[in-house]
Design a protein around this motif. Structure first.
Motif, PDB file in Angstrom:
ATOM      1  N   LEU A 125       0.805  -1.218   0.000  1.00  0.00           N
ATOM      2  CA  LEU A 125       0.000   0.000   0.000  1.00  0.00           C
ATOM      3  C   LEU A 125       0.841   1.274   0.000  1.00  0.00           C
ATOM      4  N   GLY A 126       2.054   1.192   0.492  1.00  0.00           N
ATOM      5  CA  GLY A 126       2.948   2.338   0.487  1.00  0.00           C
ATOM      6  C   GLY A 126       2.712   3.352   1.595  1.00  0.00           C
ATOM      7  N   TYR A 127       1.923   3.005   2.609  1.00  0.00           N
ATOM      8  CA  TYR A 127       1.729   3.946   3.718  1.00  0.00           C
ATOM      9  C   TYR A 127       2.971   3.943   4.602  1.00  0.00           C
ATOM     10  N   PRO A 128       3.235   5.039   5.304  1.00  0.00           N
ATOM     11  CA  PRO A 128       4.394   5.063   6.212  1.00  0.00           C
ATOM     12  C   PRO A 128       4.203   4.014   7.317  1.00  0.00           C
ATOM     13  N   THR A 129       5.219   3.225   7.555  1.00  0.00           N
ATOM     14  CA  THR A 129       5.078   2.173   8.567  1.00  0.00           C
ATOM     15  C   THR A 129       4.989   2.750   9.979  1.00  0.00           C
ATOM     16  N   ALA A 130       5.124   4.048  10.111  1.00  0.00           N
ATOM     17  CA  ALA A 130       4.903   4.706  11.400  1.00  0.00           C
ATOM     18  C   ALA A 130       3.444   4.598  11.827  1.00  0.00           C
ATOM     19  N   LEU A 131       2.542   4.309  10.891  1.00  0.00           N
ATOM     20  CA  LEU A 131       1.124   4.166  11.228  1.00  0.00           C
ATOM     21  C   LEU A 131       0.835   2.907  12.036  1.00  0.00           C
ATOM     22  N   LEU A 132       1.740   1.939  12.028  1.00  0.00           N
ATOM     23  CA  LEU A 132       1.522   0.730  12.834  1.00  0.00           C
ATOM     24  C   LEU A 132       1.758   0.963  14.326  1.00  0.00           C
ATOM     25  N   PRO A 133       2.864   1.571  14.755  1.00  0.00           N
ATOM     26  CA  PRO A 133       3.048   1.808  16.192  1.00  0.00           C
ATOM     27  C   PRO A 133       2.378   3.080  16.707  1.00  0.00           C
ATOM     28  N   LEU A 134       1.887   3.927  15.814  1.00  0.00           N
ATOM     29  CA  LEU A 134       1.270   5.181  16.244  1.00  0.00           C
ATOM     30  C   LEU A 134       0.080   4.974  17.187  1.00  0.00           C
ATOM     31  N   PRO A 135      -0.825   4.025  16.926  1.00  0.00           N
ATOM     32  CA  PRO A 135      -1.938   3.853  17.866  1.00  0.00           C
ATOM     33  C   PRO A 135      -1.485   3.395  19.251  1.00  0.00           C
ATOM     34  N   ALA A 136      -0.392   2.643  19.326  1.00  0.00           N
ATOM     35  CA  ALA A 136       0.139   2.237  20.636  1.00  0.00           C
ATOM     36  C   ALA A 136       0.612   3.467  21.399  1.00  0.00           C
ATOM     37  N   PHE A 137       1.277   4.375  20.712  1.00  0.00           N
ATOM     38  CA  PHE A 137       1.726   5.614  21.349  1.00  0.00           C
ATOM     39  C   PHE A 137       0.540   6.444  21.826  1.00  0.00           C
ATOM     40  N   LEU A 138      -0.437   6.652  20.932  1.00  0.00           N
ATOM     41  CA  LEU A 138      -1.599   7.465  21.283  1.00  0.00           C
ATOM     42  C   LEU A 138      -2.395   6.854  22.433  1.00  0.00           C
ATOM     43  N   SER A 139      -2.575   5.542  22.393  1.00  0.00           N
ATOM     44  CA  SER A 139      -3.313   4.852  23.451  1.00  0.00           C
ATOM     45  C   SER A 139      -2.588   4.950  24.782  1.00  0.00           C
ATOM     46  N   ALA A 140      -1.293   4.671  24.790  1.00  0.00           N
ATOM     47  CA  ALA A 140      -0.520   4.736  26.034  1.00  0.00           C
ATOM     48  C   ALA A 140      -0.501   6.151  26.590  1.00  0.00           C
ATOM     49  N   ALA A 141      -0.365   7.131  25.716  1.00  0.00           N
ATOM     50  CA  ALA A 141      -0.368   8.526  26.179  1.00  0.00           C
ATOM     51  C   ALA A 141      -1.726   8.888  26.776  1.00  0.00           C
ATOM     52  N   ALA A 142      -2.798   8.481  26.124  1.00  0.00           N
ATOM     53  CA  ALA A 142      -4.139   8.789  26.628  1.00  0.00           C
ATOM     54  C   ALA A 142      -4.410   8.089  27.957  1.00  0.00           C
TER      55      ALA A 142
END
Length: 166
Positions: A125-142
């Motif tokens: 798909l060519g999306y940045p692979t940063a999109l895979l760990p991003l929800p873990a960061f957002l969830s942990a921060a929240a």
């Protein structure tokens, strides 16, 4: 609605987001299976899309579950302290500090993975692979922020986790 329960609008939004992720995943996988076994071809993007949506769905759910008190809890030890107000307040503070610490560690590690993934892209798909760990960061921060707010408000622990209390 208790003070710890998220607003109904936020609950509906998270439920809609999780349902949308699940719906798109189900359709993508179903179409891929039909194409693969019925016609000998498939959609390569369906696997990447399903993986990405599953990760987001899990962390959206984990974030929504925290203020609702739906995460796993072992209440047998803390339940013994119900009648001892000072001990209960101290234990609650320690638990909240541990949650903040754990969330901080997860957020730190996930952010490092986000930074690593900014320069690379998924194969199909060519999306940045940063999109895979991003929800873990957002969830942990929240979750960390919610635990900090509970700590400062001295909000009591919710010990009514389901039918079975450990």
């Amino acid at each position: 609605m208790s003070p710890a329960t998220p607003a109904p609008r936020l609950q509906r939004l998270t439920q809609f987001a999780m349902a949308a992720c699940l719906g798109v995943m189900a359709v993508a996988v179903f179409v891929n299976v039909v194409l693969r076994y019925g016609f000998g071809s498939g959609v390569a993007a369906s696997e990447e899309l399903s993986r990405l949506l599953f990760v987001w769905m899990v962390f959206i759910g984990a974030t929504a579950a925290y203020p609702a008190g739906e995460h796993m809890a072992f209440t047998s030890l803390i339940g013994l302290l119900r009648r001892h107000r000072t001990a209960m307040l101290l234990a609650t503070a320690v638990i909240r500090l541990l949650v903040v610490t754990g969330a901080g560690l997860v957020a730190h590690g996930a952010w490092q993975q986000v930074l690593v993934g900014l320069d690379s892209h998924s194969v199909v798909l060519g999306y940045p692979t940063a999109l895979l760990p991003l929800p873990a960061f957002l969830s942990a921060a929240a979750i960390g922020v919610m635990a900090l707010i509970e700590l400062f408000k001295r909000q009591p622990l919710d010990l009514g986790h389901g039918v079975e209390v450990e």
